[in-house]
Design a protein around this motif. Sequence first.
Motif, PDB file in Angstrom:
ATOM      1  N   ALA A  15     -61.722 -12.841 -21.529  1.00 39.36           N
ATOM      2  CA  ALA A  15     -62.663 -13.937 -22.506  1.00 39.36           C
ATOM      3  C   ALA A  15     -63.771 -14.341 -21.654  1.00 39.36           C
ATOM      4  N   PHE A  16     -63.486 -14.519 -20.400  1.00 38.54           N
ATOM      5  CA  PHE A  16     -64.791 -14.924 -19.582  1.00 38.54           C
ATOM      6  C   PHE A  16     -65.715 -13.672 -19.562  1.00 38.54           C
ATOM      7  N   GLY A  17     -65.382 -12.606 -19.458  1.00 40.90           N
ATOM      8  CA  GLY A  17     -66.292 -11.613 -19.753  1.00 40.90           C
ATOM      9  C   GLY A  17     -66.897 -11.311 -20.657  1.00 40.90           C
ATOM     10  N   ALA A  18     -66.342 -11.666 -21.882  1.00 43.01           N
ATOM     11  CA  ALA A  18     -66.988 -11.813 -23.314  1.00 43.01           C
ATOM     12  C   ALA A  18     -68.031 -13.029 -23.302  1.00 43.01           C
ATOM     13  N   PHE A  19     -67.890 -13.983 -22.625  1.00 45.25           N
ATOM     14  CA  PHE A  19     -68.925 -15.144 -22.569  1.00 45.25           C
ATOM     15  C   PHE A  19     -70.139 -14.695 -21.805  1.00 45.25           C
ATOM     16  N   LEU A  20     -70.093 -13.881 -20.967  1.00 43.74           N
ATOM     17  CA  LEU A  20     -70.987 -13.554 -19.854  1.00 43.74           C
ATOM     18  C   LEU A  20     -72.510 -12.914 -20.713  1.00 43.74           C
ATOM     19  N   PRO A  21     -72.252 -11.950 -21.419  1.00 44.25           N
ATOM     20  CA  PRO A  21     -73.334 -11.568 -22.267  1.00 44.25           C
ATOM     21  C   PRO A  21     -74.028 -12.361 -23.224  1.00 44.25           C
ATOM     22  N   SER A  50     -83.366  -7.052 -31.324  1.00 43.52           N
ATOM     23  CA  SER A  50     -83.612  -6.210 -30.040  1.00 43.52           C
ATOM     24  C   SER A  50     -82.209  -5.309 -29.844  1.00 43.52           C
ATOM     25  N   LEU A  51     -82.690  -4.337 -29.337  1.00 45.78           N
ATOM     26  CA  LEU A  51     -81.327  -3.525 -28.608  1.00 45.78           C
ATOM     27  C   LEU A  51     -80.475  -4.018 -27.705  1.00 45.78           C
ATOM     28  N   LEU A  52     -81.320  -4.762 -26.831  1.00 43.06           N
ATOM     29  CA  LEU A  52     -80.451  -5.849 -25.769  1.00 43.06           C
ATOM     30  C   LEU A  52     -79.496  -6.799 -26.607  1.00 43.06           C
ATOM     31  N   THR A  53     -80.011  -7.103 -27.501  1.00 42.33           N
ATOM     32  CA  THR A  53     -79.175  -8.293 -28.263  1.00 42.33           C
ATOM     33  C   THR A  53     -78.093  -7.771 -28.871  1.00 42.33           C
ATOM     34  N   ALA A  54     -78.128  -6.313 -29.321  1.00 43.58           N
ATOM     35  CA  ALA A  54     -77.059  -5.627 -30.125  1.00 43.58           C
ATOM     36  C   ALA A  54     -76.123  -5.154 -29.009  1.00 43.58           C
ATOM     37  N   LEU A  55     -76.523  -4.745 -27.769  1.00 50.13           N
ATOM     38  CA  LEU A  55     -75.599  -4.503 -26.776  1.00 50.13           C
ATOM     39  C   LEU A  55     -74.994  -5.706 -26.252  1.00 50.13           C
ATOM     40  N   CYS A  56     -75.370  -6.846 -26.201  1.00 46.99           N
ATOM     41  CA  CYS A  56     -74.739  -7.901 -25.728  1.00 46.99           C
ATOM     42  C   CYS A  56     -73.536  -8.273 -26.658  1.00 46.99           C
ATOM     43  N   LYS A  57     -73.956  -8.255 -27.835  1.00 45.95           N
ATOM     44  CA  LYS A  57     -73.251  -8.450 -29.141  1.00 45.95           C
ATOM     45  C   LYS A  57     -71.886  -7.547 -29.047  1.00 45.95           C
ATOM     46  N   GLY A  58     -72.040  -6.173 -29.102  1.00 48.99           N
ATOM     47  CA  GLY A  58     -71.158  -5.329 -28.896  1.00 48.99           C
ATOM     48  C   GLY A  58     -70.111  -5.546 -27.804  1.00 48.99           C
ATOM     49  N   ILE A  59     -70.822  -5.874 -26.702  1.00 53.60           N
ATOM     50  CA  ILE A  59     -69.853  -5.955 -25.501  1.00 53.60           C
ATOM     51  C   ILE A  59     -69.085  -7.203 -25.488  1.00 53.60           C
ATOM     52  N   SER A  60     -69.527  -7.976 -26.172  1.00 52.76           N
ATOM     53  CA  SER A  60     -68.841  -9.289 -26.362  1.00 52.76           C
ATOM     54  C   SER A  60     -67.832  -9.424 -27.486  1.00 52.76           C
ATOM     55  N   VAL A  61     -67.919  -8.682 -28.414  1.00 49.70           N
ATOM     56  CA  VAL A  61     -66.966  -8.282 -29.363  1.00 49.70           C
ATOM     57  C   VAL A  61     -65.715  -7.604 -28.945  1.00 49.70           C
ATOM     58  N   ILE A  62     -66.036  -6.541 -28.104  1.00 49.89           N
ATOM     59  CA  ILE A  62     -65.202  -5.606 -27.488  1.00 49.89           C
ATOM     60  C   ILE A  62     -64.193  -6.241 -26.567  1.00 49.89           C
ATOM     61  N   LEU A  63     -64.636  -7.339 -25.692  1.00 49.24           N
ATOM     62  CA  LEU A  63     -64.290  -7.924 -24.788  1.00 49.24           C
ATOM     63  C   LEU A  63     -63.346  -9.106 -25.611  1.00 49.24           C
ATOM     64  N   SER A  64     -63.867  -9.760 -26.300  1.00 48.60           N
ATOM     65  CA  SER A  64     -63.077 -10.582 -27.026  1.00 48.60           C
ATOM     66  C   SER A  64     -62.143 -10.203 -27.590  1.00 48.60           C
ATOM     67  N   VAL A  65     -61.959  -9.126 -28.552  1.00 51.71           N
ATOM     68  CA  VAL A  65     -60.738  -8.463 -29.277  1.00 51.71           C
ATOM     69  C   VAL A  65     -59.862  -8.071 -28.261  1.00 51.71           C
ATOM     70  N   ALA A  67     -59.139  -9.493 -25.396  1.00 54.67           N
ATOM     71  CA  ALA A  67     -58.592 -10.601 -24.898  1.00 54.67           C
ATOM     72  C   ALA A  67     -57.605 -11.425 -25.809  1.00 54.67           C
ATOM     73  N   SER A  68     -57.638 -10.594 -27.052  1.00 55.38           N
ATOM     74  CA  SER A  68     -56.648 -11.273 -28.247  1.00 55.38           C
ATOM     75  C   SER A  68     -57.226 -12.477 -28.912  1.00 55.38           C
ATOM     76  N   LEU A  69     -58.610 -12.613 -28.680  1.00 56.61           N
ATOM     77  CA  LEU A  69     -59.319 -13.696 -29.467  1.00 56.61           C
ATOM     78  C   LEU A  69     -59.346 -13.278 -30.826  1.00 56.61           C
ATOM     79  N   PRO A  70     -59.257 -14.330 -31.855  1.00 60.12           N
ATOM     80  CA  PRO A  70     -59.163 -13.876 -33.191  1.00 60.12           C
ATOM     81  C   PRO A  70     -61.029 -13.913 -33.189  1.00 60.12           C
ATOM     82  N   ALA A  71     -61.364 -12.589 -33.446  1.00 61.55           N
ATOM     83  CA  ALA A  71     -62.718 -12.365 -33.844  1.00 61.55           C
ATOM     84  C   ALA A  71     -62.741 -11.048 -34.839  1.00 61.55           C
TER      85      ALA A  71
END
Length: 80
Positions: A15-21, A50-65, A67-71
């Motif tokens: 969950a903390f890793g999902a917050f960083l991006p 931007s591509l960087l925003t999409a990359l940050c969004k993708g990483i955050s979604v993968i890590l939050s899911v 972490a068993s967060l409801p996303a």
Amino acid sequence: AAGMLFHVGVSAALAFGAFLPVAFRPVSAGSGIAEAKAILNGVVIPNCTSLLTALCKGISVILSVSASLPAGLEGPMIHL
């Protein structure tokens, strides 16, 4: 008890890793539906497509899911 603590620790770390991006690129926070509707209506949002925003969004979604967060995937997939 040790297994549960391990699971909670790993989930907290993910969950903390999902917050960083999102801290790096704040426009990637949220579901993305409102941003997509605004862009389609002609509103200019800096760095939203931007591509960087999409990359940050993708990483955050993968890590939050992970972490068993409801996303749900509907909102983030619209943004991507």
